[in-house]
Scaffold this motif. Structure first.
Motif, PDB file in Angstrom:
ATOM      1  N   VAL A  16       0.963  -1.170   0.203  1.00 56.47           N
ATOM      2  CA  VAL A  16      -0.019  -0.007  -0.115  1.00 56.47           C
ATOM      3  C   VAL A  16       0.808   1.300  -0.094  1.00 56.47           C
ATOM      4  CG1 VAL A  16      -1.494   1.268   1.300  1.00 56.47           C
ATOM      5  CG2 VAL A  16      -2.230  -1.010   0.933  1.00 56.47           C
ATOM      6  N   ASP A  17       1.997   1.263   0.794  1.00 55.67           N
ATOM      7  CA  ASP A  17       2.758   2.308   0.841  1.00 55.67           C
ATOM      8  C   ASP A  17       3.668   2.453  -0.338  1.00 55.67           C
ATOM      9  OD1 ASP A  17       1.829   3.268   3.390  1.00 55.67           O
ATOM     10  OD2 ASP A  17       3.324   1.838   4.430  1.00 55.67           O
ATOM     11  N   TRP A  18       4.369   1.190  -0.741  1.00 58.51           N
ATOM     12  CA  TRP A  18       5.070   1.302  -1.889  1.00 58.51           C
ATOM     13  C   TRP A  18       4.553   1.690  -3.297  1.00 58.51           C
ATOM     14  CZ3 TRP A  18       6.863  -4.515  -1.065  1.00 58.51           C
ATOM     15  CH2 TRP A  18       7.549  -4.476   0.166  1.00 58.51           C
ATOM     16  N   TYR A  19       3.206   1.440  -3.406  1.00 55.05           N
ATOM     17  CA  TYR A  19       2.498   1.854  -4.749  1.00 55.05           C
ATOM     18  C   TYR A  19       1.385   2.866  -4.386  1.00 55.05           C
ATOM     19  CZ  TYR A  19       4.485  -2.575  -6.796  1.00 55.05           C
ATOM     20  OH  TYR A  19       5.362  -3.345  -7.362  1.00 55.05           O
ATOM     21  N   ARG A  20       1.698   3.492  -3.181  1.00 53.98           N
ATOM     22  CA  ARG A  20       0.729   4.791  -3.149  1.00 53.98           C
ATOM     23  C   ARG A  20      -0.784   4.412  -3.392  1.00 53.98           C
ATOM     24  NH1 ARG A  20       3.756   9.437  -1.899  1.00 53.98           N
ATOM     25  NH2 ARG A  20       5.993   8.972  -2.326  1.00 53.98           N
ATOM     26  N   ILE A  21      -1.324   3.439  -2.874  1.00 50.40           N
ATOM     27  CA  ILE A  21      -2.657   2.861  -3.179  1.00 50.40           C
ATOM     28  C   ILE A  21      -3.626   3.812  -2.257  1.00 50.40           C
ATOM     29  CG2 ILE A  21      -4.277   1.016  -2.998  1.00 50.40           C
ATOM     30  CD1 ILE A  21      -2.055  -0.957  -3.406  1.00 50.40           C
ATOM     31  N   SER A  22      -4.563   4.582  -2.903  1.00 49.50           N
ATOM     32  CA  SER A  22      -5.480   5.311  -2.076  1.00 49.50           C
ATOM     33  C   SER A  22      -6.246   4.765  -1.339  1.00 49.50           C
ATOM     34  CB  SER A  22      -6.076   6.304  -3.222  1.00 49.50           C
ATOM     35  OG  SER A  22      -7.019   7.021  -2.617  1.00 49.50           O
ATOM     36  N   SER A  23      -6.527   5.364  -0.164  1.00 49.76           N
ATOM     37  CA  SER A  23      -7.314   4.870   1.034  1.00 49.76           C
ATOM     38  C   SER A  23      -8.792   5.512   0.656  1.00 49.76           C
ATOM     39  CB  SER A  23      -6.973   5.235   2.107  1.00 49.76           C
ATOM     40  OG  SER A  23      -6.825   6.727   2.518  1.00 49.76           O
ATOM     41  N   PHE A  24      -8.955   6.146  -0.521  1.00 52.58           N
ATOM     42  CA  PHE A  24     -10.183   6.629  -0.688  1.00 52.58           C
ATOM     43  C   PHE A  24     -11.472   5.686  -0.935  1.00 52.58           C
ATOM     44  CE2 PHE A  24     -13.485   8.122  -4.190  1.00 52.58           C
ATOM     45  CZ  PHE A  24     -13.974   9.191  -3.654  1.00 52.58           C
ATOM     46  N   GLU A  25     -12.406   5.844  -0.242  1.00 50.03           N
ATOM     47  CA  GLU A  25     -13.572   4.915  -0.191  1.00 50.03           C
ATOM     48  C   GLU A  25     -13.202   3.615   0.198  1.00 50.03           C
ATOM     49  OE1 GLU A  25     -15.765   5.068  -4.003  1.00 50.03           O
ATOM     50  OE2 GLU A  25     -16.723   6.944  -3.556  1.00 50.03           O
ATOM     51  N   GLY A  26     -12.118   3.422   0.984  1.00 47.57           N
ATOM     52  CA  GLY A  26     -11.659   2.243   1.517  1.00 47.57           C
ATOM     53  C   GLY A  26     -10.789   1.272   0.730  1.00 47.57           C
ATOM     54  N   GLY A  27     -10.210   2.024  -0.525  1.00 49.59           N
ATOM     55  CA  GLY A  27      -9.501   1.397  -1.329  1.00 49.59           C
ATOM     56  C   GLY A  27      -8.373   0.452  -0.989  1.00 49.59           C
ATOM     57  N   ALA A  28      -7.623   1.149  -0.253  1.00 45.20           N
ATOM     58  CA  ALA A  28      -6.254   0.596   0.436  1.00 45.20           C
ATOM     59  C   ALA A  28      -6.522  -0.830   1.522  1.00 45.20           C
ATOM     60  CB  ALA A  28      -5.558   1.465   1.372  1.00 45.20           C
ATOM     61  N   GLY A  29      -7.727  -0.557   2.198  1.00 46.59           N
ATOM     62  CA  GLY A  29      -8.416  -1.593   3.055  1.00 46.59           C
ATOM     63  C   GLY A  29      -8.673  -2.894   2.346  1.00 46.59           C
ATOM     64  N   TYR A  30      -9.342  -2.396   1.071  1.00 54.55           N
ATOM     65  CA  TYR A  30      -9.816  -3.629   0.345  1.00 54.55           C
ATOM     66  C   TYR A  30      -8.864  -4.291  -0.056  1.00 54.55           C
ATOM     67  CZ  TYR A  30     -14.886  -2.262   0.877  1.00 54.55           C
ATOM     68  OH  TYR A  30     -15.972  -1.584   1.373  1.00 54.55           O
ATOM     69  N   PHE A  31      -7.794  -3.753  -0.798  1.00 50.04           N
ATOM     70  CA  PHE A  31      -6.634  -4.313  -1.217  1.00 50.04           C
ATOM     71  C   PHE A  31      -6.242  -5.349  -0.331  1.00 50.04           C
ATOM     72  CE2 PHE A  31      -1.964  -4.236  -1.838  1.00 50.04           C
ATOM     73  CZ  PHE A  31      -1.949  -4.622  -3.153  1.00 50.04           C
ATOM     74  N   VAL A  32      -5.790  -4.939   1.034  1.00 48.70           N
ATOM     75  CA  VAL A  32      -5.150  -5.616   2.016  1.00 48.70           C
ATOM     76  C   VAL A  32      -5.912  -6.796   2.453  1.00 48.70           C
ATOM     77  CG1 VAL A  32      -4.468  -5.735   4.470  1.00 48.70           C
ATOM     78  CG2 VAL A  32      -3.751  -3.696   2.777  1.00 48.70           C
TER      79      VAL A  32
END
Length: 611
Positions: free
Chosen positions: A29-45
């Motif tokens: 999430v940090d390496w690729y700067r995945i946005s947390s907008f609308e829970g995007g980073a959380g869903y990714f993890v």
């Protein structure tokens, strides 16, 4: 080893894989700067962790059965091999993901900014500041095949161009966004005038790079700086340090920049920045009075120049341990004087109060330049409205008020004017009676701290939408009346001539025109259709009686006259298959002239409670 034991190995391996995959995903999430907008980073993890759990279960089962078929079957042996496989896969996948990621370099754990000075040849007499177009730095990452795979843009402040030793020099900056590849640098006064270079470092720059480099490029190896073309030098700095300083009278405004946008603010020549500020007064850090009466140097989120006889700044001050507030900073004496206005939220901007219609239209939607001292927005404003204060910039006098009414302010409509005695300002509001909304003007006397309301008659005081409300509309329908006490009060005019109904023409990027008449219903569409039949020899085309669009054939082209019971407007536009022409413009001009005669007024039936 039984299948039940193998199943247990699979379950335990799945649990471990769940947490290991989740950990690697959180790093990604940090390496690729995945946005947390609308829970995007959380869903990714979560999704990657669940996938890792399923994969871990399969690895556990397969490994356990392979161990069971070997010479030394056993639970611990199977579990150990399963966890080893999960660990190797996690390290491999995580390592590859890290190598392929654009991770910004750091110094002492902090990201860094690349600061560049560019200078032009001595034979260039024209200042870079006079060159039209958007100036910028472009930092790229070049791969082993000498192809630029990625780039980012930063600012080049050509308006700061200065003549040093007979050569024009300009400073710019851009964050270092990746450690991958070989960095390239383009220095551009606009998209046509640009010079490109390969920077002489790779990976993460060391602390030695915090000092200015030599002027580059050089004539051969070890030779002097090249005499032709653009020279540059660079250094890096921690991103928490100021990048650019602007002077305004005794004040120095230093910007701490985190990133740049691709948008340029009106009247400027380079990119906006996301920044906070540090202020200095006469060379010393500015000190602000905090809530505890102690002195601190809090973050400043916005700084703007104000009109007035002495240098003055408007600052949005954001202390770490207190509520953000607006302050006026005055610099006419040996010490800075702070006039604290009150609480101001992040992104707040004051509203100008003016009777000048041109100024009103300009200030209606101010765009405060980000990342720099705003020298434009309020530099000529006489009156500024804050949540509970009015500032007179001529004397820097602050008038506090608490008066209010039950009516609701419409934020989309700025203050419509100020009284001749400069005591009262006017706002458009909505009151509610019996569940119905009623348009009102709220007049606030900031000297007496009182407010009163004046009714608006929307049938006679016509305005098609809120955007058409301005000081000219106010002066047409209302006047200021001086009382026996010498105070001006707002009253409705009794002799005004109603403003004619009219439409507005808009043009899209393809050159197609729309003619829109607000607060118009089916009756207006009917008279418009009849008008087109008579004045333009229009021919009605087949359409249902309740259709949203009525097509008509005029001069060989089809126009649609749209209206619906769900919409309070009539819209004239060319049919989608038609080529751009001036037909809609001619219809708009002719029908506006017909509306100005008043003969179609009866077709407009505005609701008395309509805002």
């Amino acid at each position: 080893m039984t299948w039940l034991t193998s199943f247990l190995v699979g379950v335990l391996t799945a649990v471990v894989a769940l947490f290991v995959t989740g950990f690697v995903a959180s790093l990604a999430v940090d390496w690729y700067r995945i946005s947390s907008f609308e829970g995007g980073a959380g869903y990714f993890v979560v999704f990657l962790a669940l996938g890792g759990m399923i994969a871990g279960f399969i690895v556990g089962i397969v490994t356990a059965r392979m161990v069971a078929a070997g010479a030394h079957p056993g639970f611990l042996r199977a579990q150990g091999f399963s966890l080893l496989v999960v660990g190797v896969l996690a390290l491999t996948i995580g390592g590859v993901a890290r190598l392929l990621a654009d991770v910004p370099p750091t110094i002492d754990g902090e990201e860094v900014m690349l600061v560049v000075e560019a200078r032009w040849p001595a034979d260039q007499g024209e200042s870079p500041a006079t060159v039209p177009g958007l100036a910028y730095l472009e930092l790229g990452s070049v791969n082993s095949s000498h192809v630029q795979r990625l780039s980012r843009r930063g600012a080049l402040w050509k308006e700061d161009a200065r003549l040093i030793d007979g050569r024009w020099t300009v400073t710019g900056a851009i964050p270092l966004f990746t450690s991958r590849g070989t960095p390239s640098l383009d220095i551009a006064l606009n998209d046509s005038l640009r010079a490109g270079f390969i920077l002489p470092f790779t990976g993460s720059p060391s602390k030695k790079a915090m000092a200015w480099s030599e002027w580059l490029p050089r004539e051969g190896r070890g030779g002097p700086p090249r005499a032709t073309g653009v020279n540059y030098r660079y250094r890096v700095q921690k991103i928490s340090e100021p990048v650019r300083t602007e002077n305004f009278g005794p004040f120095a405004v230093s910007a701490i920049i985190s990133s740049f946008s691709y948008d340029a603010a009106p009247g400027t020549t380079t990119l906006d920045a996301d920044a906070t500020f540090r202020l200095a007064f006469q060379g010393k850090p500015a000190r602000f009075a905090s809530d505890s009466a102690a002195s601190d140097t809090p973050r400043v989120d916005m700084v703007a120049a104000l009109a007035g006889a002495q240098p003055a700044l408007l600052a949005l001050v954001a202390p770490e341990s207190a509520t953000a507030h607006c302050s006026i900073l005055l610099g006419g004496s040996d010490a800075m004087r702070e006039v604290r206005i009150g609480e101001c939220s992040q992104g707040f901007v004051p509203e100008e109060i003016t009777n000048d219609n041109a100024r009103f239209l300009t200030a209606r939607a101010p765009k405060v330049p980000r990342g720099r001292l705003d020298r434009q927005t309020w530099s000529s404003a006489t009156w500024l409205l804050f949540p509970n204060d009015v500032l007179d910039t001529r004397s820097m006098t602050l008038h506090h008020f608490t008066a209010t009414t039950d009516a609701s302010i419409i934020p989309a409509v700025p203050p419509l004017g100020i009284s001749p005695d400069e005591r009262s300002f006017v706002r458009y509001t909505l009151g509610y009676t019996g569940g119905e909304s009623e348009p009102l003007l709220r007049v606030t006397d900031v000297v007496a701290d009182r407010a009163y309301q004046v009714r608006v008659d929307p049938i006679r005081m016509r305005y098609p939408n809120l955007e058409s409300l301005d000081p000219n509309w106010l002066a047409h329908h209302f006047r200021w009346q001086r009382g026996h006490d010498g105070v001006d009060s707002l009253v409705a005019r009794t002799d005004f001539v109603p403003i004619p109904y009219h439409g507005v023409v808009t043009t899209d990027t393809a050159g197609l025109h729309d003619y829109r008449i607000e607060k118009a219903g089916p009756a207006v569409r009917q008279v418009l259709v009849e008008f087109l039949e008579k004045s333009f020899k229009g021919e009605r085309q087949p359409a249902d009686s309740g259709a949203y669009e009525f097509p008509m054939k005029i001069d060989g082209q089809t126009v649609n006259i749209a209206n619906s019971g769900d919409f309070d407007y009539v819209l004239v536009s060319l049919a989608r298959e038609e080529k751009p022409s001036d037909l809609v413009l001619r219809i708009a001009k002719a029908f506006d002239a017909a509306l100005a005669t008043g003969r179609y007024d009866a077709a407009f039936v505005p609701k008395s409670s309509s805002p």
